[in-house]
Design a protein around this motif. Structure first.
Motif, PDB file in Angstrom:
ATOM      1  N   ASP A  76       0.850  -1.199   0.000  1.00 29.32           N
ATOM      2  CA  ASP A  76       0.000   0.000   0.000  1.00 29.32           C
ATOM      3  C   ASP A  76       0.877   1.238   0.000  1.00 29.32           C
ATOM      4  O   ASP A  76       2.010   1.216   0.499  1.00 29.32           O
ATOM      5  N   GLY A  77       0.317   2.328  -0.524  1.00 27.54           N
ATOM      6  CA  GLY A  77       0.947   3.645  -0.410  1.00 27.54           C
ATOM      7  C   GLY A  77       2.330   3.739  -1.011  1.00 27.54           C
ATOM      8  O   GLY A  77       3.223   4.363  -0.408  1.00 27.54           O
ATOM      9  N   VAL A  78       2.550   3.151  -2.190  1.00 31.08           N
ATOM     10  CA  VAL A  78       3.878   3.223  -2.805  1.00 31.08           C
ATOM     11  C   VAL A  78       4.145   4.650  -3.274  1.00 31.08           C
ATOM     12  O   VAL A  78       3.355   5.237  -4.035  1.00 31.08           O
ATOM     13  N   ALA A  79       5.242   5.254  -2.809  1.00 34.41           N
ATOM     14  CA  ALA A  79       5.643   6.613  -3.186  1.00 34.41           C
ATOM     15  C   ALA A  79       6.916   6.523  -4.018  1.00 34.41           C
ATOM     16  O   ALA A  79       7.954   6.055  -3.533  1.00 34.41           O
ATOM     17  N   TYR A  80       6.857   6.981  -5.275  1.00 30.42           N
ATOM     18  CA  TYR A  80       7.985   6.855  -6.194  1.00 30.42           C
ATOM     19  C   TYR A  80       8.957   8.026  -6.144  1.00 30.42           C
ATOM     20  O   TYR A  80      10.023   7.966  -6.765  1.00 30.42           O
ATOM     21  N   GLY A  81       8.633   9.075  -5.410  1.00 27.53           N
ATOM     22  CA  GLY A  81       9.560  10.192  -5.222  1.00 27.53           C
ATOM     23  C   GLY A  81      10.029  10.811  -6.525  1.00 27.53           C
ATOM     24  O   GLY A  81       9.233  11.173  -7.382  1.00 27.53           O
ATOM     25  N   GLU A  82      11.342  10.905  -6.712  1.00 33.09           N
ATOM     26  CA  GLU A  82      11.923  11.536  -7.896  1.00 33.09           C
ATOM     27  C   GLU A  82      11.602  10.784  -9.182  1.00 33.09           C
ATOM     28  O   GLU A  82      11.676  11.360 -10.274  1.00 33.09           O
ATOM     29  N   LEU A  83      11.249   9.507  -9.056  1.00 31.46           N
ATOM     30  CA  LEU A  83      10.886   8.761 -10.259  1.00 31.46           C
ATOM     31  C   LEU A  83       9.556   9.244 -10.822  1.00 31.46           C
ATOM     32  O   LEU A  83       9.266   9.047 -11.996  1.00 31.46           O
ATOM     33  N   SER A  84       8.754   9.875  -9.983  1.00 35.33           N
ATOM     34  CA  SER A  84       7.489  10.451 -10.459  1.00 35.33           C
ATOM     35  C   SER A  84       7.698  11.836 -11.062  1.00 35.33           C
ATOM     36  O   SER A  84       7.138  12.171 -12.109  1.00 35.33           O
ATOM     37  N   THR A  85       8.517  12.661 -10.412  1.00 35.20           N
ATOM     38  CA  THR A  85       8.746  14.022 -10.915  1.00 35.20           C
ATOM     39  C   THR A  85       9.702  14.036 -12.099  1.00 35.20           C
ATOM     40  O   THR A  85       9.600  14.900 -12.976  1.00 35.20           O
ATOM     41  N   GLY A  86      10.639  13.082 -12.137  1.00 34.04           N
ATOM     42  CA  GLY A  86      11.580  13.002 -13.245  1.00 34.04           C
ATOM     43  C   GLY A  86      12.862  13.771 -12.991  1.00 34.04           C
ATOM     44  O   GLY A  86      12.907  14.705 -12.179  1.00 34.04           O
TER      45      GLY A  86
END
Length: 325
Positions: A76-86
């Motif tokens: 649950d609640g996976v946060a991708y951090g910089e992989l989301s913002t790029g």
């Protein structure tokens, strides 16, 4: 005709060379990604951290490297951090980022959860084979049963039905997936059924040892004697593992006795005079005990002494008769 063919070839080269030159002038970045969890095992509801290593293996800068999608289960609640913002990644450079989340009840029931995803850059990707990664998060502490059948068949992909004959007497050993920890062992019954109780949820390695005359056809191509099985905590007690066994010829030992075999030793030690039929031995009754004295020698000596005595008596009578005459 030759002039026409030459002209056509020139036309093809004129059309292809600009495109080839354009491709050479516009190379793509090559994003490679690997990932690793921060722990070997987790409890239900525990937070995990996955370290993701991203490398640009090309000579071209990667523009806006980012997460493009994936899959997950038992988390649950996976946060991708910089992989989301790029982020941008220079040619030959490496960058590490982290993603976080929590294991849930599904992971505790199946023994693990997982996170899988892919990365890409805005200016393209030269190799789609190494920009995908996945991490399995083991969750210990849940146990359940596991059962299956070893059944008769001619190939590893034979299908089992309730009427398919089973193979009894097969030993099945359950261990951890790496084979280092033994959990339990079982023997298949007359129907080929085996069952384990209280195995830990997750991957379990099952190794089969068939009796003489049978060959286990397990693994991807039927060339192994073992297979991986998944233990999941659920309400079903139905067998979930099906393994084929093929009947094979049994090699018989050589009938020629060797010098060290019991039969050869017995025949070599037995002499013709010593051999006697069982009926003769039994009809003669129990024999006298063997002692250290030579009984036959004593009997012969006594007989000779009696004969000599009788001769002496006769000689003495004849002499007496002569003297009286």
């Amino acid at each position: 005709m030759r002039k026409l063919a030459a002209a056509a070839l020139v036309g093809v080269l004129v059309a292809v060379l600009p495109a080839t030159a354009a491709l050479a002038a516009d190379p793509k970045p090559d994003i490679a990604v690997t990932s690793a969890a921060d722990k070997a095992n987790y409890a239900e509801g525990e937070t995990f951290t996955i370290t993701v290593t991203v490398k640009n293996k090309s000579s071209v800068d990667a523009k806006h490297v980012h997460y493009t999608g994936g899959d997950s289960e038992g988390v649950d609640g996976v946060a991708y951090g910089e992989l989301s913002t790029g982020f941008d990644l220079a040619a030959g450079a490496t960058k590490t980022v982290q993603i976080t989340g929590k294991t849930n009840h599904v992971a505790s029931q199946s023994g693990y959860g997982f996170v899988a995803f892919a990365l890409a850059a805005d200016n393209g990707e030269a190799n789609d084979a190494d920009n995908i990664t996945s991490v399995r998060l083991l969750v210990a502490g849940v146990f359940d049963d596991l059962g299956g059948y070893v059944f008769q068949g001619e190939s590893y992909d034979a299908e089992w039905t309730p009427r398919t004959p089973g193979v009894p007497g097969v030993k099945v050993v359950a261990t951890s997936a790496d084979g280092k920890t033994k959990y339990a062992e079982a023997i298949t019954d007359a129907k080929g059924l085996f069952r384990f109780a209280h195995l830990p949820a997750g991957d379990v390695l099952l190794t089969f040892t068939a009796p003489a005359g049978w060959k286990i056809l397990a693994g991807e191509n039927g060339e192994d004697d073992h297979t991986l099985a998944q233990v999941s905590a659920d309400d079903s007690d139905e067998p979930r593992v099906f393994v084929t066994a093929k009947k094979v010829a049994v090699s018989s030992p050589s009938a020629t006795p060797t010098a060290s075999s019991p039969s050869a030793s017995a025949s070599a030690s037995a002499s013709p005079s010593a051999s006697a039929s069982p009926s003769a031995s039994s009809s003669a009754g129990p024999g006298l005990p063997v002692t250290g004295d030579n009984t036959m020698l004593f009997v012969g000596t006594a007989a000779v002494a009696v004969a000599v005595g009788m001769v002496l008596v006769l000689v003495a009578r004849r002499r007496r008769v002569r003297l009286q005459a």
